[in-house]
Design a protein around this motif. Structure first.
Motif, PDB file in Angstrom:
ATOM      1  N   TYR A  72       0.827  -1.209   0.000  1.00  0.00           N
ATOM      2  CA  TYR A  72       0.000   0.000   0.000  1.00  0.00           C
ATOM      3  C   TYR A  72       0.864   1.263   0.000  1.00  0.00           C
ATOM      4  CZ  TYR A  72      -4.451  -2.403   0.555  1.00  0.00           C
ATOM      5  OH  TYR A  72      -5.570  -3.165   0.340  1.00  0.00           O
ATOM      6  N   LEU A  73       2.021   1.191   0.638  1.00  0.00           N
ATOM      7  CA  LEU A  73       2.941   2.324   0.620  1.00  0.00           C
ATOM      8  C   LEU A  73       3.464   2.553  -0.794  1.00  0.00           C
ATOM      9  CD1 LEU A  73       4.213   4.412   2.503  1.00  0.00           C
ATOM     10  CD2 LEU A  73       6.130   2.838   2.861  1.00  0.00           C
ATOM     11  N   VAL A  74       3.705   1.457  -1.521  1.00  0.00           N
ATOM     12  CA  VAL A  74       4.124   1.570  -2.917  1.00  0.00           C
ATOM     13  C   VAL A  74       3.038   2.245  -3.750  1.00  0.00           C
ATOM     14  CG1 VAL A  74       4.614   0.250  -5.024  1.00  0.00           C
ATOM     15  CG2 VAL A  74       5.722  -0.374  -2.885  1.00  0.00           C
ATOM     16  N   ILE A  75       1.776   1.851  -3.509  1.00  0.00           N
ATOM     17  CA  ILE A  75       0.659   2.455  -4.230  1.00  0.00           C
ATOM     18  C   ILE A  75       0.582   3.947  -3.937  1.00  0.00           C
ATOM     19  CG2 ILE A  75      -1.865   2.509  -4.418  1.00  0.00           C
ATOM     20  CD1 ILE A  75      -1.806  -0.537  -3.892  1.00  0.00           C
ATOM     21  N   LEU A  76       0.755   4.312  -2.656  1.00  0.00           N
ATOM     22  CA  LEU A  76       0.740   5.725  -2.287  1.00  0.00           C
ATOM     23  C   LEU A  76       1.891   6.475  -2.941  1.00  0.00           C
ATOM     24  CD1 LEU A  76      -0.361   8.086  -0.594  1.00  0.00           C
ATOM     25  CD2 LEU A  76       1.094   7.298   1.291  1.00  0.00           C
ATOM     26  N   ALA A  77       3.080   5.880  -2.907  1.00  0.00           N
ATOM     27  CA  ALA A  77       4.246   6.519  -3.517  1.00  0.00           C
ATOM     28  C   ALA A  77       4.047   6.685  -5.019  1.00  0.00           C
ATOM     29  CB  ALA A  77       5.502   5.695  -3.235  1.00  0.00           C
ATOM     30  N   GLY A  78       3.460   5.663  -5.657  1.00  0.00           N
ATOM     31  CA  GLY A  78       3.176   5.764  -7.084  1.00  0.00           C
ATOM     32  C   GLY A  78       2.193   6.882  -7.379  1.00  0.00           C
ATOM     33  N   GLY A  79       1.199   7.038  -6.490  1.00  0.00           N
ATOM     34  CA  GLY A  79       0.242   8.131  -6.651  1.00  0.00           C
ATOM     35  C   GLY A  79       0.897   9.494  -6.521  1.00  0.00           C
ATOM     36  N   VAL A  80       1.842   9.610  -5.580  1.00  0.00           N
ATOM     37  CA  VAL A  80       2.572  10.875  -5.392  1.00  0.00           C
ATOM     38  C   VAL A  80       3.402  11.186  -6.638  1.00  0.00           C
ATOM     39  CG1 VAL A  80       4.403  12.010  -4.074  1.00  0.00           C
ATOM     40  CG2 VAL A  80       2.629  10.707  -2.880  1.00  0.00           C
ATOM     41  N   VAL A  81       4.064  10.145  -7.174  1.00  0.00           N
ATOM     42  CA  VAL A  81       4.870  10.321  -8.386  1.00  0.00           C
ATOM     43  C   VAL A  81       4.006  10.812  -9.532  1.00  0.00           C
ATOM     44  CG1 VAL A  81       6.149   9.076 -10.172  1.00  0.00           C
ATOM     45  CG2 VAL A  81       6.685   8.685  -7.769  1.00  0.00           C
ATOM     46  N   ARG A  82       2.854  10.180  -9.678  1.00  0.00           N
ATOM     47  CA  ARG A  82       1.979  10.526 -10.794  1.00  0.00           C
ATOM     48  C   ARG A  82       1.386  11.920 -10.623  1.00  0.00           C
ATOM     49  NH1 ARG A  82      -2.555   6.321 -13.168  1.00  0.00           N
ATOM     50  NH2 ARG A  82      -2.835   7.308 -15.199  1.00  0.00           N
TER      51      ARG A  82
END
Length: 326
Positions: free
Chosen positions: A21-31
């Motif tokens: 879930y942290l990866v998903i959040l980080a990916g969202g921040v990147v995007r």
């Protein structure tokens, strides 16, 4: 079977779920921040394992170098570079945790082999997800590749949740869910389908927003809404149906269980996540697409499905369901 070894496996599994879930959040921040090409190469970043912090550390002709590789207009931005690099570090850490979980699952080879094979499948999928991440960069952030990358993360977290829930079948089996009718499970399954449909619509909205953002050169966010496609309004309205469906589920859980019951507390978490997702969506809609709200909205959608999925699996392992099966 060693109880401490089982406990260690479950702890690793829960830590892995958190990391995904942290990866998903980080990916969202990147995007949301437009940092997807902060590192124009993979697995290195500007040719280094640890990226530079200043443009002076790069070759004077780095623009031409990356233009020849198909990445025109590459401009070094330390914030975007380190945002993307942090995302990669979190992804690598998650991969390591999945590896440890797979190793720890060997204790189930004699008692419950599917747990071991599921853990190996998760390991394979996280490796595939890493390759997919490199393909996203190679595609120069094609929207459909980004969407596929996100959906794969959703699949991984669902499998990890199922694996950990299966390892706790004996504990979940002690919960008496006999007061819930078969209709509850059917509505819960429908609610999960609604969530997946909402996520699918959300990815289409996200792809449209990416295109609009590019057209506006990532500025003038307050005007992006004027160009939103019709799917955005369907996506927005559908959230109310999802909210009321899940409220009905929690109402039934409250009738069936006492306050300390795991499933009822899970239901309360579910409603909190849905309300947070709706608030984040309203913020995006009414406050000019603030970047901070985008990753929160994405994370909530993924968490909602994860909680629904756990609730469905847990209820299937409960006393009433086990009695119906055997």
């Amino acid at each position: 079977m060693n109880d401490q070894a089982i406990l260690n496996f479950r702890r690793l599994g829960l830590l892995t779920i958190f990391a995904v879930y942290l990866v998903i959040l980080a990916g969202g921040v990147v995007r949301a921040s437009g940092a997807g090409m902060g590192c124009p190469d993979w697995p290195t970043c500007f040719g280094r394992w640890i990226p530079p912090t200043d443009e002076a550390q790069l070759p004077a002709d780095y623009h031409q170098i990356y233009a020849q590789r198909g990445y025109e207009n590459t401009e070094f931005n330390p914030v975007k570079t380190w945002t993307e690099y942090s995302n990669r570090l979190i992804g690598a850490t998650t991969g390591f945790l999945v590896l440890l979980t797979a190793w720890a699952s060997r204790i189930f080879l004699k008692r419950d082999k599917p747990i071991f094979y599921l853990s190996l499948t998760n390991l394979f999928l996280i490796g595939f997800q890493g390759w997919l991440g490199s393909s996203v960069v190679a595609s120069n952030l094609k929207p459909y590749m980004i969407t596929l990358h996100m959906l794969m993360a959703l699949l991984i977290v669902a499998l990890v949740i199922y694996t950990i829930a299966r390892s706790q079948r004996s504990s979940l089996g002690l919960i008496d869910s006999s007061r819930l009718t078969s209709r509850f499970q059917k509505v819960l399954t429908a609610a999960m389908g609604m969530t997946l449909l909402q996520v699918a619509m959300g990815t289409q909205v996200r792809e449209a927003v990416d295109f609009i953002a590019h057209e506006h050169t990532y500025i003038d966010r307050q005007y992006w809404r004027d160009d939103f496609p019709i799917i955005f309004y369907v996506h927005r309205s559908f959230s109310s149906i999802i909210l009321f469906t899940n409220l009905w589920l929690v109402w039934k859980l409250r009738q069936a269980f006492d306050r300390q019951n795991l499933f009822l507390r899970t239901g309360y978490v579910l409603i909190s996540l849905i309300v947070t997702a709706i608030i984040a969506g309203i913020t995006l809609d009414r406050l000019g697409m603030p970047p901070a709200a985008q990753p929160v909205h994405l994370l909530m959608a993924n968490l909602i499905f994860g909680v629904q999925f756990f609730l469905s699996i847990g209820l299937r392992y409960s006393t009433a369901s086990r009695e119906k099966i055997g």
